[in-house]
Design a protein around this motif. Structure first.
Motif: not given
Length: 583
Positions: A96, A99, A342-344, A346, A351, A358
């Motif tokens: 990934v 970040g 979304t938290k990421t 994405e 996704e 993940d």
């Protein structure tokens, strides 16, 4: 990419895929402009505390450490403080981009990237411990040649599926009217989509997509199983018309009480079913063989799409518009809006289609057409070696193309709707590829396909002045054969002679024929305004062998009229022509 070569220069260098975050520090796009630095193997530590820093630090070198126990920021901060010019973090998990937050990005000025554990082992095996590396970020090609293959497969599937669905639909309507219960009767049934079904379908799509996003590792195997079953059915449906043309294998199995075999299928169809199931099972077992499994997946996917286009039918353009617009909003929302939720950051759609980063299973959803990269870009080594196009981007516009072809057949428009909608789909797909190249991110293909196909179909109907029929599908009534028309005789002029009951079978036949002809003649709106015509021949004249110029087989009754009306009766000549045609 990280280019690795031995310090001794005894072997040729090799590229390995790394994932970096350009917010930490930029990498040059050209390998010739990248700094060549010594790689320091520190994989025995995770570089989370000053005690993990070796004596002398990392002066002008790139340390390689293991992932875990602390944040990316803590690792790269320690590396930068101790003189490192970059940082490679080895990950046993899926790669990934590393970040951080904006303040951390501003503090760090050295590049940090993730390298897979497998590649780390390969570096040690191929080059030993004394190696030099250069990190760079090559530009991705604007257009890969595999886009051409995807374009041909998608447009071909839509064109063939729409043509086949329209033709079979009309044929089944004819066979149903003829009440054909013989061996050639088609067993395939179509499903007419209603607005309620569209709403339920969209809700199910949204729910399944969200569930896949949160429980991907559990549900992905369910989707794979469903795909294997549906693909085998689709492949059987596509190949069965060709197998039925074979002159052998027509014998049937003996009588039995088994669930499916009690219908006594033909041996050739039974062998075809076994073959289709075997192909699906082979793909299911070897689905992760990237060298060749994609060919089977695309073949099964195309067969599945053709089967769905043949089975699902939109009966009106109104239904087509509702379905396409709802899925248009669905596609745009899950690609462009969900990154803000979304938290990421994405997209949920991208996704799930590419597989979550993940995911522990590393499985991919099979509901896509996929073609590997065909150019020589180093990015083919990374985790994106395929270009994808979802089945929904084929099926949803394909249903509209199938509707256009059915409408073409009903109104006898020389397939102008079908051709125009198919060309519009191809143009929309090209626009999707251009947007993909310009934005360098996953695109919702329906954002471009839906407007192209809907507007084109609407414009053609408006140009041909058939919008009302096209909107409601009322033109489909033309394919149903009309029952024979029976009308009672109606006269424009009062008749002084009333019908009498027949006294013999021959007179009864003459009376029926005469009544039918008279009813047809009197039903014409121009009956009462025609010019005077000569009176008809009598039954005796028609049946006299000496008077026959052709071979009449039906005798007509003589209609006696007053002398003053024989030359002025507007019905005489028309009746004579009708009787001659009937004879």
């Amino acid at each position: 990419m990280v280019h690795v070569f031995s310090e001794k220069g005894s072997s040729k260098g090799k590229d390995y895929c790394i994932l970096f975050n350009k917010h930490w520090a930029h990498l040059p796009h050209d390998l010739g402009k990248a700094s060549v630095l010594q790689l320091q193997d520190q994989t025995a530590s995770v570089l989370c505390s000053p005690s993990d820093v070796p004596d002398g630090g990392f002066s002008n070198r790139i340390p390689m450490v293991m992932r875990g126990n602390c944040t990316f920021y803590e690792k790269v901060r320690l590396a930068q403080i101790n003189g490192a010019r970059g940082l490679l973090i080895v990950s046993r998990e899926r790669l990934v981009p590393p970040g951080g937050n904006q303040s951390q990005y501003e503090e760090i000025d050295i590049p940090v990237a993730l390298l897979s554990y497998t590649d780390m082992l390969d570096i040690g095996k191929s080059f030993g411990r004394a190696v030099k590396v250069a990190m760079y970020a090559p530009n991705e090609p604007v257009l890969d040649y595999n886009m051409v293959i995807i374009f041909v497969m998608a447009v071909g599937t839509v064109a063939i599926g729409g043509y086949w669905a329209g033709s079979r639909d009309v044929k089944k309507r004819y066979m149903k009217h003829k009440r054909d219960d013989g061996a050639e009767k088609h067993d395939d049934e179509t499903v007419d989509v209603t607005p309620i079904m569209i709403c339920v379908f969209v809700v199910m799509c949204c729910s399944m997509l969200v569930l896949l996003y949160f429980f991907y590792d559990h549900l992905v195997y369910v989707i794979i199983g469903i795909f294997c079953l549906a693909a085998s059915i689709g492949l059987y449906s596509c190949l069965s018309p060709f197998v039925r043309r074979f002159p052998w294998g027509k014998c049937r199995i003996p009588d039995n009480n088994m669930p499916y075999f009690h219908k006594r299928p033909q041996v050739r169809m039974l062998l075809l079913a076994v073959f289709c199931i075997a192909v699906s099972v082979v793909w299911g077992v070897f689905r992760n063989e990237d060298q060749w499994a994609w060919v089977l997946q695309d073949a099964l996917g195309i067969a599945f799409c053709l089967y769905m286009l043949k089975t699902i039918r939109l009966p009106t353009f109104k239904g087509c518009t509702l379905l396409l617009m709802v899925l248009f909003v669905y596609d745009v929302f899950f690609v462009f809006i969900t990154p803000y939720l979304t938290k990421t950051g994405e997209s949920i759609m991208v996704e799930v289609a590419a597989g979550p980063s993940d995911s522990a299973t590393h499985e991919k959803l099979p509901m896509v057409l996929k073609v590997p990269r065909l150019n020589s870009s180093p990015l083919a080594l990374c985790d994106r070696p395929f270009s994808l196009l979802g089945f929904g981007d084929i099926l949803v516009p394909g249903l509209l193309v199938a509707y256009c072809h059915r409408f073409d057949i009903q109104v006898q428009s020389s397939r102008v709707y079908f051709v125009a909608c198919t060309i519009a789909y191809g143009i929309g797909l090209l626009v999707t590829f251009v947007a993909l190249a310009l934005m360098q991110m996953g695109q919702p293909a329906l954002l471009y396909l839906v407007p192209c196909t809907l507007i084109t179909s609407f414009a053609v109907a408006l140009w041909r002045k058939e919008l009302a029929m096209f909107w409601t599908g009322s033109g489909f009534a033309k394919d149903l054969p009309h029952p024979p028309l029976v009308m009672a005789p109606v006269s424009c002029h009062p008749s002084s002679t009333e019908a009498t009951a027949p006294t013999s079978p021959k007179e009864a036949e003459e009376q029926i024929i005469n009544s039918t002809l008279l009813a047809k003649e009197l039903s014409s709106p121009q009956l009462c305004t025609e010019e005077p015509r000569s009176p008809p021949l009598s039954a005796e004249e028609l049946t006299d062998p000496n008077m026959q110029t052709e071979q009449p087989k039906t005798s007509m009754p003589h209609i006696e009229e007053p002398a003053e009306q024989k030359n002025n009766n507007p019905q005489s000549k028309s009746l004579e022509a009708e009787k001659s045609q009937l004879d």
